[in-house]
Scaffold this motif. Structure first.
Motif, mmCIF file in Angstrom:
data_model
loop_
_atom_site.group_PDB
_atom_site.id
_atom_site.type_symbol
_atom_site.label_atom_id
_atom_site.label_comp_id
_atom_site.label_asym_id
_atom_site.label_seq_id
_atom_site.Cartn_x
_atom_site.Cartn_y
_atom_site.Cartn_z
ATOM 1 N N ILE A 1 0.836 -1.204 0.000
ATOM 2 C CA ILE A 1 0.000 0.000 0.000
ATOM 3 C C ILE A 1 0.867 1.248 0.000
ATOM 4 O O ILE A 1 0.598 2.216 -0.725
ATOM 5 C CB ILE A 1 -0.948 -0.017 1.227
ATOM 6 N N GLY B 1 2.303 2.016 -3.397
ATOM 7 C CA GLY B 1 1.331 2.504 -4.368
ATOM 8 C C GLY B 1 0.751 1.426 -5.263
ATOM 9 O O GLY B 1 0.278 1.713 -6.369
ATOM 10 N N ASP C 1 -3.117 1.706 -6.782
ATOM 11 C CA ASP C 1 -3.440 2.455 -7.995
ATOM 12 C C ASP C 1 -3.295 1.563 -9.225
ATOM 13 O O ASP C 1 -4.121 1.596 -10.142
ATOM 14 C CB ASP C 1 -2.542 3.689 -8.131
ATOM 15 N N GLN D 1 -9.403 3.780 1.919
ATOM 16 C CA GLN D 1 -8.781 5.093 1.724
ATOM 17 C C GLN D 1 -8.374 5.344 0.275
ATOM 18 O O GLN D 1 -8.242 6.501 -0.146
ATOM 19 C CB GLN D 1 -7.566 5.223 2.645
ATOM 20 N N ASN D 2 -8.187 4.291 -0.493
ATOM 21 C CA ASN D 2 -7.719 4.446 -1.874
ATOM 22 C C ASN D 2 -8.829 4.243 -2.915
ATOM 23 O O ASN D 2 -8.534 4.063 -4.097
ATOM 24 C CB ASN D 2 -6.566 3.482 -2.146
#
Length: 339
Positions: free
Chosen positions: A64, A67, A70, A106-107
């Motif tokens: 996480i 990244g 994404d 959160q993402n």
């Protein structure tokens, strides 16, 4: 009754053991780069390696931070079904860890997953629904699903998905509707769920009754249950499964808070099966049944019937459970009340 299970097995021509570097020695940054590769085989192998690594919560945290999410969100739209399958599998494994669940929330992963609602591959949809079910167990996860506008789509999918996925959807809905029920009610969820209450599968009946119980705790949900479901709930009071009985009795209890619900329950002849549940010492629905009968006793017709059954409540005045003792006392007082 037996039914088909969705297999997570890869096609025979995909062999994860042929990755050129052993999984344990592949650095996460390198894997993250490979996920962005233009080569399909490189992406597949990177996903398989990552799938092995994210069983470790420390690796989930690192992924996480680097990244990965994404890139994984992008791969949810990949044309290759193996890529989508492994991506959703990775996200599901991550969702099993606390740090992973927080990262997914959160993402924006919940919203990204909605693109797979109509995925042609069963296992991709199953993985997606497993993630939703896992996330919905957290209050913030349930809120995330509600904010993504997923509830109406989940209700509709109950009509078309396999039984295995229906069970996941019902669990997700139960958790979400504990927070908010208005969106489900706006999409006629009560009608869809009522059909599931007569399903041949015990698991489907059990979970559908649980969702209706959550709906009936909301004021607008009580009205919908009163208008459509009470006769079916009364039938479920005699279901062979104790959990179905308990949820159906709970939903009936909330529905009979409304005067309309009391009259509907009396018309559906709810008193005999409720008395049977009260009399059974091992019944999980006993407390809800006592409270439901108490509300039915507030209607003259119900009171007249229950005056002949006060002994059924007397036996619980010395019950070890304070809630049962208190409920029995109130029931007897209401039944014997004279204007």
């Amino acid at each position: 009754m037996a039914h088909a299970r969705i297999s997570a097995s890869l096609p025979p021509d995909i062999d994860p053991t042929k990755a050129p570097i052993a999984f344990g020695r592949r650095a996460l940054p390198k894997l993250n780069e490979e996920l962005q590769s233009a080569e399909l085989l490189t992406q597949q192998r990177a996903l398989m390696a990552l799938c092995d690594l994210v069983h470790d919560p420390e690796k989930v945290y690192q992924a996480i931070e680097i990244g990965f999410l994404d890139n994984l969100k992008t791969l949810l739209l990949h044309h290759d079904s193996i890529v989508r399958q492994k991506t959703t599998q990775i996200l599901y494994i991550m969702a099993m860890h606390s740090v992973g669940r927080q990262g997914l929330i959160q993402n924006g992963v919940i919203s990204a997953l909605t693109e797979l609602l109509d995925d042609p591959v069963d296992i991709c949809r199953k993985n997606m629904h497993q993630i939703f079910e896992m996330m919905s167990k957290l209050p913030e996860g349930a809120v995330g699903i509600l904010q993504a506008g997923l509830v109406p789509f989940l209700v509709l999918k109950l009509k078309t998905e396999s039984q295995e996925i229906q069970e996941l959807i019902l669990d997700t809905l139960s958790n979400c509707l504990h927070v908010e029920a208005s969106e489900a009610l706006a999409t006629d969820a009560v009608t869809v769920l009522t059909e599931k209450l007569t399903h041949s599968s015990v698991a489907i009946r059990r979970k559908a009754a649980c969702v209706l119980l959550e709906i009936s705790t909301h004021s607008e949900g009580k009205l919908a249950v009163c208008e459509e479901v009470i006769p079916v709930l009364v039938n479920l009071l005699e279901d062979a499964d104790p959990e179905v009985q308990a949820s159906a009795t709970g939903a009936l209890m909330f529905a009979t808070i409304r005067p309309q619900g009391r009259f509907s329950a009396l018309d559906a002849e709810a008193i005999p099966p409720l008395l049977k549940l009260v009399a059974e010492e091992t019944s999980r629905a006993r407390l809800s049944a006592i409270k439901t009968l108490t509300m039915l006793a507030e209607v003259p017709q119900g009171r007249r019937t229950l005056l002949h059954h006060t002994d059924t409540f007397q036996q619980w005045l010395n019950d070890p459970c304070e809630a049962v003792r208190r409920a029995a006392e109130i029931a007897i007082r209401v039944i014997k009340w004279t204007p």
